[in-house]
Design a protein around this motif. Structure first.
Motif, PDB file in Angstrom:
ATOM      1  N   ARG A 113       0.831  -1.215   0.000  1.00  0.00           N
ATOM      2  CA  ARG A 113       0.000   0.000   0.000  1.00  0.00           C
ATOM      3  C   ARG A 113       0.866   1.266   0.000  1.00  0.00           C
ATOM      4  NH1 ARG A 113      -2.030   4.082   2.675  1.00  0.00           N
ATOM      5  NH2 ARG A 113      -0.691   3.740   4.473  1.00  0.00           N
ATOM      6  N   ARG A 114       1.827   1.293   0.900  1.00  0.00           N
ATOM      7  CA  ARG A 114       2.676   2.483   1.007  1.00  0.00           C
ATOM      8  C   ARG A 114       3.497   2.707  -0.258  1.00  0.00           C
ATOM      9  NH1 ARG A 114       5.102   1.959   7.195  1.00  0.00           N
ATOM     10  NH2 ARG A 114       3.069   1.947   8.234  1.00  0.00           N
ATOM     11  N   GLY A 115       3.952   1.604  -0.845  1.00  0.00           N
ATOM     12  CA  GLY A 115       4.737   1.731  -2.064  1.00  0.00           C
ATOM     13  C   GLY A 115       3.888   2.194  -3.227  1.00  0.00           C
ATOM     14  N   LEU A 116       2.686   1.649  -3.273  1.00  0.00           N
ATOM     15  CA  LEU A 116       1.815   1.892  -4.426  1.00  0.00           C
ATOM     16  C   LEU A 116       1.285   3.314  -4.479  1.00  0.00           C
ATOM     17  CD1 LEU A 116       0.901   0.053  -6.707  1.00  0.00           C
ATOM     18  CD2 LEU A 116      -1.131  -0.519  -5.359  1.00  0.00           C
ATOM     19  N   VAL A 117       0.978   3.875  -3.313  1.00  0.00           N
ATOM     20  CA  VAL A 117       0.222   5.127  -3.311  1.00  0.00           C
ATOM     21  C   VAL A 117       0.969   6.253  -4.023  1.00  0.00           C
ATOM     22  CG1 VAL A 117       0.978   5.899  -1.016  1.00  0.00           C
ATOM     23  CG2 VAL A 117      -1.235   6.640  -1.917  1.00  0.00           C
ATOM     24  N   SER A 118       2.274   6.296  -3.873  1.00  0.00           N
ATOM     25  CA  SER A 118       3.019   7.381  -4.511  1.00  0.00           C
ATOM     26  C   SER A 118       3.076   7.204  -6.033  1.00  0.00           C
ATOM     27  CB  SER A 118       4.434   7.453  -3.946  1.00  0.00           C
ATOM     28  OG  SER A 118       5.116   6.246  -4.181  1.00  0.00           O
ATOM     29  N   TRP A 119       2.879   5.964  -6.494  1.00  0.00           N
ATOM     30  CA  TRP A 119       2.948   5.709  -7.936  1.00  0.00           C
ATOM     31  C   TRP A 119       1.611   5.947  -8.630  1.00  0.00           C
ATOM     32  CZ3 TRP A 119       7.665   5.357  -9.658  1.00  0.00           C
ATOM     33  CH2 TRP A 119       8.660   4.736  -8.889  1.00  0.00           C
ATOM     34  N   VAL A 120       0.485   5.673  -7.943  1.00  0.00           N
ATOM     35  CA  VAL A 120      -0.792   5.638  -8.665  1.00  0.00           C
ATOM     36  C   VAL A 120      -1.755   6.760  -8.298  1.00  0.00           C
ATOM     37  CG1 VAL A 120      -0.640   3.142  -8.930  1.00  0.00           C
ATOM     38  CG2 VAL A 120      -1.932   4.092  -7.007  1.00  0.00           C
ATOM     39  N   ARG A 121      -1.560   7.438  -7.176  1.00  0.00           N
ATOM     40  CA  ARG A 121      -2.540   8.433  -6.764  1.00  0.00           C
ATOM     41  C   ARG A 121      -2.607   9.577  -7.771  1.00  0.00           C
ATOM     42  NH1 ARG A 121      -2.580  11.418  -1.035  1.00  0.00           N
ATOM     43  NH2 ARG A 121      -0.377  11.309  -1.507  1.00  0.00           N
ATOM     44  N   GLY A 122      -3.826   9.885  -8.186  1.00  0.00           N
ATOM     45  CA  GLY A 122      -4.033  10.979  -9.132  1.00  0.00           C
ATOM     46  C   GLY A 122      -3.883  10.585 -10.590  1.00  0.00           C
ATOM     47  N   ARG A 123      -3.534   9.315 -10.847  1.00  0.00           N
ATOM     48  CA  ARG A 123      -3.377   8.892 -12.249  1.00  0.00           C
ATOM     49  C   ARG A 123      -4.661   8.239 -12.756  1.00  0.00           C
ATOM     50  NH1 ARG A 123       2.504   6.116 -12.761  1.00  0.00           N
ATOM     51  NH2 ARG A 123       2.153   6.455 -14.995  1.00  0.00           N
ATOM     52  N   THR A 124      -4.891   8.379 -14.043  1.00  0.00           N
ATOM     53  CA  THR A 124      -6.103   7.870 -14.677  1.00  0.00           C
ATOM     54  C   THR A 124      -5.813   6.550 -15.374  1.00  0.00           C
ATOM     55  OG1 THR A 124      -6.962  10.110 -14.980  1.00  0.00           O
ATOM     56  CG2 THR A 124      -7.881   8.399 -16.406  1.00  0.00           C
ATOM     57  N   ILE A 125      -6.764   5.613 -15.257  1.00  0.00           N
ATOM     58  CA  ILE A 125      -6.619   4.309 -15.904  1.00  0.00           C
ATOM     59  C   ILE A 125      -7.018   4.453 -17.369  1.00  0.00           C
ATOM     60  CG2 ILE A 125      -7.405   1.902 -15.927  1.00  0.00           C
ATOM     61  CD1 ILE A 125      -8.004   2.295 -12.869  1.00  0.00           C
ATOM     62  N   THR A 126      -6.077   4.269 -18.263  1.00  0.00           N
ATOM     63  CA  THR A 126      -6.337   4.476 -19.696  1.00  0.00           C
ATOM     64  C   THR A 126      -6.415   3.170 -20.473  1.00  0.00           C
ATOM     65  OG1 THR A 126      -3.969   4.708 -20.137  1.00  0.00           O
ATOM     66  CG2 THR A 126      -5.196   6.723 -19.649  1.00  0.00           C
ATOM     67  N   GLY A 127      -6.095   2.069 -19.829  1.00  0.00           N
ATOM     68  CA  GLY A 127      -6.173   0.780 -20.510  1.00  0.00           C
ATOM     69  C   GLY A 127      -6.292  -0.353 -19.510  1.00  0.00           C
ATOM     70  N   VAL A 128      -7.090  -1.356 -19.861  1.00  0.00           N
ATOM     71  CA  VAL A 128      -7.267  -2.532 -18.998  1.00  0.00           C
ATOM     72  C   VAL A 128      -7.145  -3.782 -19.858  1.00  0.00           C
ATOM     73  CG1 VAL A 128      -8.792  -3.768 -17.412  1.00  0.00           C
ATOM     74  CG2 VAL A 128      -8.868  -1.267 -17.507  1.00  0.00           C
ATOM     75  N   GLU A 129      -6.245  -4.667 -19.493  1.00  0.00           N
ATOM     76  CA  GLU A 129      -6.094  -5.922 -20.227  1.00  0.00           C
ATOM     77  C   GLU A 129      -6.155  -7.066 -19.228  1.00  0.00           C
ATOM     78  OE1 GLU A 129      -2.892  -8.189 -23.159  1.00  0.00           O
ATOM     79  OE2 GLU A 129      -2.431  -6.204 -22.379  1.00  0.00           O
TER      80      GLU A 129
END
Length: 328
Positions: free
Chosen positions: A11-27
DNA sequence: ACTCTGGCCTGTGGGC
DNA sequence: TGCCCACAGGCCAGAG
Protein backbone atom coordinates in the motif's frame (compact mmCIF):
# COMPACT_ATOMS: atom_id res chain seq x y z
CA UNK A 1 2.45 -15.45 1.16
CA UNK A 2 1.59 -11.87 2.01
CA UNK A 3 0.14 -11.14 5.41
CA UNK A 4 -0.88 -7.76 6.74
CA UNK A 5 2.60 -6.16 6.97
CA UNK A 6 3.38 -7.15 3.40
CA UNK A 7 0.09 -5.73 2.18
CA UNK A 8 0.82 -2.50 4.08
CA UNK A 9 4.26 -2.37 2.42
CA UNK A 10 2.51 -2.71 -0.94
CA UNK A 11 0.00 0.00 0.00
CA UNK A 12 2.68 2.48 1.01
CA UNK A 13 4.74 1.73 -2.06
CA UNK A 14 1.82 1.89 -4.43
CA UNK A 15 0.22 5.13 -3.31
CA UNK A 16 3.02 7.38 -4.51
CA UNK A 17 2.95 5.71 -7.94
CA UNK A 18 -0.79 5.64 -8.66
CA UNK A 19 -2.54 8.43 -6.76
CA UNK A 20 -4.03 10.98 -9.13
CA UNK A 21 -3.38 8.89 -12.25
CA UNK A 22 -6.10 7.87 -14.68
CA UNK A 23 -6.62 4.31 -15.90
CA UNK A 24 -6.34 4.48 -19.70
CA UNK A 25 -6.17 0.78 -20.51
CA UNK A 26 -7.27 -2.53 -19.00
CA UNK A 27 -6.09 -5.92 -20.23
CA UNK A 28 -7.33 -9.06 -18.49
CA UNK A 29 -5.05 -11.94 -19.43
CA UNK A 30 -6.76 -14.48 -17.16
CA UNK A 31 -10.46 -13.96 -16.30
CA UNK A 32 -10.10 -16.30 -13.31
CA UNK A 33 -8.40 -13.43 -11.48
CA UNK A 34 -11.64 -11.37 -11.75
CA UNK A 35 -13.81 -14.13 -10.34
CA UNK A 36 -15.40 -12.12 -7.54
CA UNK A 37 -16.74 -9.45 -9.86
CA UNK A 38 -20.36 -10.59 -10.22
CA UNK A 39 -21.26 -8.40 -13.21
CA UNK A 40 -18.65 -9.85 -15.53
CA UNK A 41 -15.53 -8.81 -17.34
CA UNK A 42 -17.06 -6.09 -19.51
CA UNK A 43 -18.51 -4.34 -16.49
CA UNK A 44 -15.19 -4.64 -14.66
CA UNK A 45 -13.28 -3.03 -17.53
CA UNK A 46 -15.97 -0.39 -18.12
CA UNK A 47 -15.80 0.68 -14.50
CA UNK A 48 -12.05 1.20 -14.67
CA UNK A 49 -11.50 2.87 -18.03
CA UNK A 50 -11.20 6.61 -17.59
CA UNK A 51 -11.40 6.50 -13.81
CA UNK A 52 -8.85 8.29 -11.65
CA UNK A 53 -7.23 6.67 -8.61
CA UNK A 54 -7.74 8.79 -5.48
CA UNK A 55 -5.85 6.79 -2.86
CA UNK A 56 -4.72 3.32 -1.80
CA UNK A 57 -6.55 2.04 1.28
CA UNK A 58 -6.13 -1.10 3.37
CA UNK A 59 -8.04 -2.99 6.04
CA UNK A 60 -6.60 -6.36 6.99
CA UNK A 61 -5.35 -7.90 3.79
CA UNK A 62 -7.91 -6.19 1.60
CA UNK A 63 -6.47 -3.37 -0.48
CA UNK A 64 -8.54 -0.97 -2.56
CA UNK A 65 -8.18 2.04 -4.83
CA UNK A 66 -11.10 4.50 -4.52
CA UNK A 67 -11.99 5.79 -8.00
CA UNK A 68 -13.54 9.02 -9.24
CA UNK A 69 -14.68 10.45 -12.57
CA UNK A 70 -15.28 7.32 -14.57
CA UNK A 71 -17.31 7.85 -17.72
CA UNK A 72 -18.76 4.34 -17.40
CA UNK A 73 -22.52 4.35 -17.06
CA UNK A 74 -24.44 2.97 -14.08
CA UNK A 75 -21.61 1.29 -12.22
CA UNK A 76 -22.94 -1.57 -10.13
CA UNK A 77 -26.49 -0.29 -10.52
CA UNK A 78 -25.69 2.94 -8.69
CA UNK A 79 -28.55 5.32 -9.62
CA UNK A 80 -26.12 8.23 -9.49
CA UNK A 81 -24.56 6.61 -12.53
CA UNK A 82 -21.10 7.93 -11.78
CA UNK A 83 -18.04 7.49 -9.72
CA UNK A 84 -18.71 10.37 -7.39
CA UNK A 85 -21.12 10.14 -4.48
CA UNK A 86 -23.42 12.94 -3.28
CA UNK A 87 -20.66 14.41 -1.09
CA UNK A 88 -18.03 14.15 -3.84
CA UNK A 89 -16.69 10.93 -2.34
CA UNK A 90 -15.69 7.98 -4.49
CA UNK A 91 -18.68 5.72 -5.23
CA UNK A 92 -16.65 2.69 -6.26
CA UNK A 93 -13.22 1.20 -5.73
CA UNK A 94 -10.90 -1.23 -7.45
CA UNK A 95 -10.44 -3.97 -4.86
CA UNK A 96 -7.41 -6.22 -4.74
CA UNK A 97 -6.71 -9.24 -2.59
CA UNK A 98 -3.27 -10.77 -2.99
CA UNK A 99 -4.35 -14.19 -1.69
CA UNK A 100 -1.42 -16.55 -1.40
CA UNK A 101 0.82 -15.36 -4.17
CA UNK A 102 -0.52 -12.11 -5.61
CA UNK A 103 1.75 -9.21 -6.50
CA UNK A 104 1.06 -5.65 -7.60
CA UNK A 105 3.96 -4.42 -9.67
CA UNK A 106 4.72 -1.09 -11.32
CA UNK A 107 6.38 -1.80 -14.66
CA UNK A 108 7.45 -0.01 -17.80
CA UNK A 109 5.56 -1.04 -20.92
CA UNK A 110 8.80 -2.48 -22.30
CA UNK A 111 9.19 -4.91 -19.41
CA UNK A 112 8.45 -8.49 -20.54
CA UNK A 113 5.25 -10.08 -19.25
CA UNK A 114 5.67 -11.94 -16.01
CA UNK A 115 5.01 -15.69 -16.20
CA UNK A 116 1.81 -15.38 -14.16
CA UNK A 117 0.67 -11.95 -15.32
CA UNK A 118 -3.11 -11.81 -14.93
CA UNK A 119 -4.17 -8.15 -15.35
CA UNK A 120 -2.42 -5.15 -16.86
CA UNK A 121 -3.59 -1.58 -16.16
CA UNK A 122 -2.27 1.26 -18.28
CA UNK A 123 -1.96 4.54 -16.37
CA UNK A 124 -1.82 8.11 -17.64
CA UNK A 125 1.82 9.09 -18.16
CA UNK A 126 3.77 10.79 -15.42
CA UNK A 127 7.37 11.91 -15.55
CA UNK A 128 9.80 9.34 -14.19
CA UNK A 129 7.12 6.79 -13.32
CA UNK A 130 6.33 3.37 -14.87
CA UNK A 131 3.13 3.42 -16.93
CA UNK A 132 1.74 0.02 -16.00
CA UNK A 133 0.28 -1.46 -12.84
CA UNK A 134 0.35 -5.25 -13.14
CA UNK A 135 -1.40 -7.93 -11.10
CA UNK A 136 0.63 -11.13 -11.05
CA UNK A 137 -0.64 -14.25 -9.27
CA UNK A 138 0.61 -17.81 -9.46
CA UNK A 139 -1.93 -19.69 -7.34
CA UNK A 140 -4.96 -17.53 -8.17
CA UNK A 141 -6.20 -17.34 -4.58
CA UNK A 142 -6.18 -13.58 -4.98
CA UNK A 143 -8.02 -11.41 -7.45
CA UNK A 144 -9.30 -8.01 -8.53
CA UNK A 145 -12.86 -6.68 -8.72
CA UNK A 146 -14.83 -3.44 -8.54
CA UNK A 147 -17.02 -2.81 -5.51
CA UNK A 148 -19.23 0.03 -4.28
CA UNK A 149 -18.06 2.28 -1.45
CA UNK A 150 -20.40 2.23 1.56
CA UNK A 151 -20.44 4.07 4.92
CA UNK A 152 -18.66 2.35 7.80
CA UNK A 153 -20.93 1.13 10.58
CA UNK A 154 -19.04 3.00 13.32
CA UNK A 155 -18.50 6.25 11.47
CA UNK A 156 -14.73 5.81 11.69
CA UNK A 157 -12.39 5.64 8.73
CA UNK A 158 -12.79 2.66 6.39
CA UNK A 159 -9.15 1.72 6.61
CA UNK A 160 -5.58 2.94 6.58
CA UNK A 161 -5.24 5.63 3.93
CA UNK A 162 -3.43 8.82 3.03
CA UNK A 163 -6.80 10.62 3.18
CA UNK A 164 -9.10 8.58 5.47
CA UNK A 165 -12.80 8.61 4.59
CA UNK A 166 -15.83 7.36 6.59
CA UNK A 167 -16.44 5.01 3.64
CA UNK A 168 -15.31 1.45 3.05
CA UNK A 169 -15.20 -0.79 0.01
CA UNK A 170 -18.36 -2.91 0.30
CA UNK A 171 -16.55 -6.22 -0.09
CA UNK A 172 -14.39 -5.40 2.94
CA UNK A 173 -17.17 -4.08 5.17
CA UNK A 174 -17.59 -7.40 7.01
CA UNK A 175 -13.92 -7.50 7.98
CA UNK A 176 -12.96 -6.36 11.49
CA UNK A 177 -10.35 -3.67 11.99
CA UNK A 178 -6.77 -4.95 12.17
CA UNK A 179 -4.31 -4.47 15.05
CA UNK A 180 -2.45 -1.71 13.18
CA UNK A 181 -5.62 0.34 12.70
CA UNK A 182 -5.64 3.33 15.11
CA UNK A 183 -9.41 2.86 15.45
CA UNK A 184 -9.02 -0.79 16.54
CA UNK A 185 -10.97 -1.36 19.76
CA UNK A 186 -9.51 -3.89 22.19
CA UNK A 187 -12.64 -3.77 24.36
CA UNK A 188 -14.83 -4.74 21.43
CA UNK A 189 -12.39 -7.50 20.44
CA UNK A 190 -12.21 -8.92 23.97
CA UNK A 191 -15.98 -8.83 24.45
CA UNK A 192 -16.54 -10.77 21.25
CA UNK A 193 -13.64 -13.14 21.92
CA UNK A 194 -15.06 -14.20 25.28
CA UNK A 195 -18.39 -15.07 23.66
CA UNK A 196 -16.74 -17.50 21.25
CA UNK A 197 -16.62 -21.19 21.92
CA UNK A 198 -13.47 -22.02 20.05
CA UNK A 199 -9.68 -22.16 20.26
CA UNK A 200 -7.49 -19.07 20.43
CA UNK A 201 -5.71 -19.57 17.10
CA UNK A 202 -8.96 -20.14 15.25
CA UNK A 203 -10.21 -16.86 16.71
CA UNK A 204 -7.04 -15.00 15.72
CA UNK A 205 -7.47 -16.25 12.14
CA UNK A 206 -11.13 -15.16 12.01
CA UNK A 207 -11.08 -11.97 9.92
CA UNK A 208 -14.48 -11.00 11.30
CA UNK A 209 -13.08 -10.79 14.84
CA UNK A 210 -9.69 -9.25 14.11
CA UNK A 211 -8.33 -8.98 10.59
CA UNK A 212 -4.89 -9.22 9.11
CA UNK A 213 -3.56 -12.19 11.11
CA UNK A 214 -2.63 -15.22 9.01
CA UNK A 215 -1.15 -18.57 9.89
CA UNK A 216 2.45 -17.39 10.15
CA UNK A 217 1.86 -14.42 12.42
CA UNK A 218 -0.73 -16.29 14.47
CA UNK A 219 1.98 -18.84 15.35
CA UNK A 220 4.49 -16.05 16.06
CA UNK A 221 2.07 -14.05 18.23
CA UNK A 222 1.11 -17.16 20.24
CA UNK A 223 4.78 -18.04 20.74
CA UNK A 224 5.62 -14.53 21.92
CA UNK A 225 2.60 -14.48 24.24
CA UNK A 226 3.37 -18.02 25.48
CA UNK A 227 -0.16 -19.18 24.79
CA UNK A 228 -1.31 -22.44 23.17
CA UNK A 229 -3.34 -22.41 19.96
CA UNK A 230 -6.08 -24.60 21.47
CA UNK A 231 -6.65 -22.40 24.50
CA UNK A 232 -10.46 -21.95 24.81
CA UNK A 233 -11.34 -18.34 24.08
CA UNK A 234 -14.04 -18.20 26.76
CA UNK A 235 -11.44 -18.77 29.48
CA UNK A 236 -8.98 -16.11 28.32
CA UNK A 237 -8.27 -13.50 30.93
CA UNK A 238 -8.19 -9.88 29.85
CA UNK A 239 -4.45 -9.62 30.40
CA UNK A 240 -3.80 -12.71 28.27
CA UNK A 241 -5.92 -11.36 25.43
CA UNK A 242 -4.12 -8.04 25.66
CA UNK A 243 -0.79 -9.87 25.59
CA UNK A 244 -1.52 -11.92 22.48
CA UNK A 245 -2.94 -8.89 20.65
CA UNK A 246 0.06 -6.78 21.62
CA UNK A 247 2.37 -9.57 20.44
CA UNK A 248 0.55 -9.79 17.12
CA UNK A 249 0.93 -6.06 16.72
CA UNK A 250 4.62 -6.24 17.63
CA UNK A 251 5.33 -9.02 15.13
CA UNK A 252 3.58 -7.02 12.44
CA UNK A 253 5.49 -3.84 13.28
CA UNK A 254 8.79 -5.77 13.22
CA UNK A 255 7.89 -7.19 9.82
CA UNK A 256 6.86 -3.76 8.60
CA UNK A 257 10.18 -2.30 9.73
CA UNK A 258 11.96 -5.04 7.80
CA UNK A 259 9.91 -4.37 4.68
CA UNK A 260 7.74 -7.47 4.71
CA UNK A 261 8.27 -11.19 4.95
CA UNK A 262 9.22 -13.53 2.15
CA UNK A 263 9.26 -17.31 2.35
CA UNK A 264 9.20 -18.71 -1.13
CA UNK A 265 10.09 -15.74 -3.30
CA UNK A 266 6.46 -15.51 -4.41
CA UNK A 267 5.98 -12.32 -2.51
CA UNK A 268 7.81 -9.19 -3.52
CA UNK A 269 6.85 -5.63 -2.70
CA UNK A 270 5.54 -3.11 -5.18
CA UNK A 271 8.99 -2.29 -6.45
CA UNK A 272 9.99 -5.91 -6.84
CA UNK A 273 12.25 -6.28 -3.81
CA UNK A 274 11.78 -9.22 -1.45
CA UNK A 275 11.46 -8.75 2.29
CA UNK A 276 13.77 -10.49 4.68
CA UNK A 277 11.89 -10.69 7.97
CA UNK A 278 11.68 -14.48 7.75
CA UNK A 279 15.08 -14.70 9.40
CA UNK A 280 13.54 -13.34 12.58
CA UNK A 281 10.76 -15.89 12.97
CA UNK A 282 10.74 -17.79 16.27
CA UNK A 283 8.14 -20.49 15.71
CA UNK A 284 6.78 -20.74 12.16
CA UNK A 285 8.78 -23.07 9.94
CA UNK A 286 11.20 -23.98 12.74
CA UNK A 287 10.08 -27.57 13.40
CA UNK A 288 12.80 -29.55 15.15
CA UNK A 289 14.90 -26.46 15.90
CA UNK A 290 15.52 -25.22 19.44
CA UNK A 291 13.07 -22.83 21.08
CA UNK A 292 15.17 -19.68 21.47
CA UNK A 293 13.42 -18.53 24.64
CA UNK A 294 13.93 -21.89 26.35
CA UNK A 295 17.54 -22.05 25.14
CA UNK A 296 18.20 -18.63 26.67
CA UNK A 297 16.90 -20.01 29.98
CA UNK A 298 19.15 -23.06 29.71
CA UNK A 299 16.27 -25.43 28.88
CA UNK A 300 16.39 -27.81 25.92
CA UNK A 301 13.19 -27.75 23.89
CA UNK A 302 12.42 -28.05 20.18
CA UNK A 303 9.64 -26.44 18.17
CA UNK A 304 6.88 -28.92 17.35
CA UNK A 305 4.69 -28.87 14.25
CA UNK A 306 1.11 -30.15 14.49
CA UNK A 307 -1.85 -30.28 12.12
CA UNK A 308 -4.61 -27.89 13.15
CA UNK A 309 -7.41 -26.57 10.94
CA UNK A 310 -5.73 -28.22 7.94
CA UNK A 311 -2.78 -25.94 8.65
CA UNK A 312 0.54 -26.36 10.37
CA UNK A 313 0.80 -25.01 13.89
CA UNK A 314 4.23 -24.43 15.41
CA UNK A 315 4.60 -24.36 19.18
CA UNK A 316 7.13 -24.88 21.92
CA UNK A 317 5.86 -27.72 24.13
CA UNK A 318 7.69 -26.29 27.15
CA UNK A 319 6.77 -22.60 27.18
CA UNK A 320 3.44 -22.93 25.34
CA UNK A 321 1.91 -25.90 27.17
CA UNK A 322 -1.40 -27.33 25.96
CA UNK A 323 -4.21 -26.05 28.19
CA UNK A 324 -5.65 -28.41 30.81
CA UNK A 325 -9.15 -27.77 32.12
CA UNK A 326 -9.26 -24.68 30.00
CA UNK A 327 -6.39 -22.95 31.78
CA UNK A 328 -2.72 -23.35 32.44
C1' DA B 1 -26.58 -17.40 15.35
C1' DC B 2 -22.50 -19.53 15.75
C1' DT B 3 -18.90 -23.08 14.58
C1' DC B 4 -16.35 -25.68 11.52
C1' DT B 5 -15.12 -28.23 7.14
C1' DG B 6 -14.18 -28.42 2.27
C1' DG B 7 -12.79 -26.46 -1.88
C1' DC B 8 -10.57 -23.24 -4.69
C1' DC B 9 -5.49 -23.07 -7.23
C1' DT B 10 -0.55 -24.30 -9.02
C1' DG B 11 4.38 -25.12 -8.32
C1' DT B 12 7.62 -27.66 -5.66
C1' DG B 13 9.75 -31.57 -3.80
C1' DG B 14 10.05 -36.23 -1.83
C1' DG B 15 9.25 -41.12 -2.58
C1' DC B 16 9.34 -44.86 -5.55
C1' DT C 1 13.56 -40.18 -15.62
C1' DG C 2 8.90 -39.54 -14.60
C1' DC C 3 4.72 -40.15 -12.19
C1' DC C 4 1.98 -39.38 -8.02
C1' DC C 5 0.82 -37.26 -4.02
C1' DA C 6 1.33 -34.08 -0.07
C1' DC C 7 1.86 -29.51 0.97
C1' DA C 8 1.56 -24.42 1.11
C1' DG C 9 -2.87 -21.27 3.02
C1' DG C 10 -6.75 -16.83 2.87
C1' DC C 11 -11.25 -16.76 2.28
C1' DC C 12 -16.01 -18.03 1.54
C1' DA C 13 -20.03 -21.10 0.76
C1' DG C 14 -22.57 -24.16 2.91
C1' DA C 15 -23.20 -27.86 6.20
C1' DG C 16 -23.96 -28.95 10.95
Amino acid sequence: MPELPEVEVVRRGLVSWVRGRTITGVEVLDPRSIRRHALGLEDFIGNLLGATVMDVVRRGKFLWLPLVDSPAAQPLGDPAGGRVGPDSSPAVALMAHLGMSGQLLMQDAAAPDEKHLKVRLQLSPREGMPEQLRFVDQRIFGGLFVTAMVPTDDGGPGGLAETPLPLIAGEAAHIARDPLDPAFSFDLFYRRLRKRKTGLKRALLDQGLVSGIGNIYADEALWRAQLHYARPTDTLRRGEAERVLECARAVMLDALAAGGTSFDSLYVNVNGASGYFDRSLNAYGREGQPCERCAAAGIHSTIRREQFMNRSSHTCPVCQPRPRNGRF
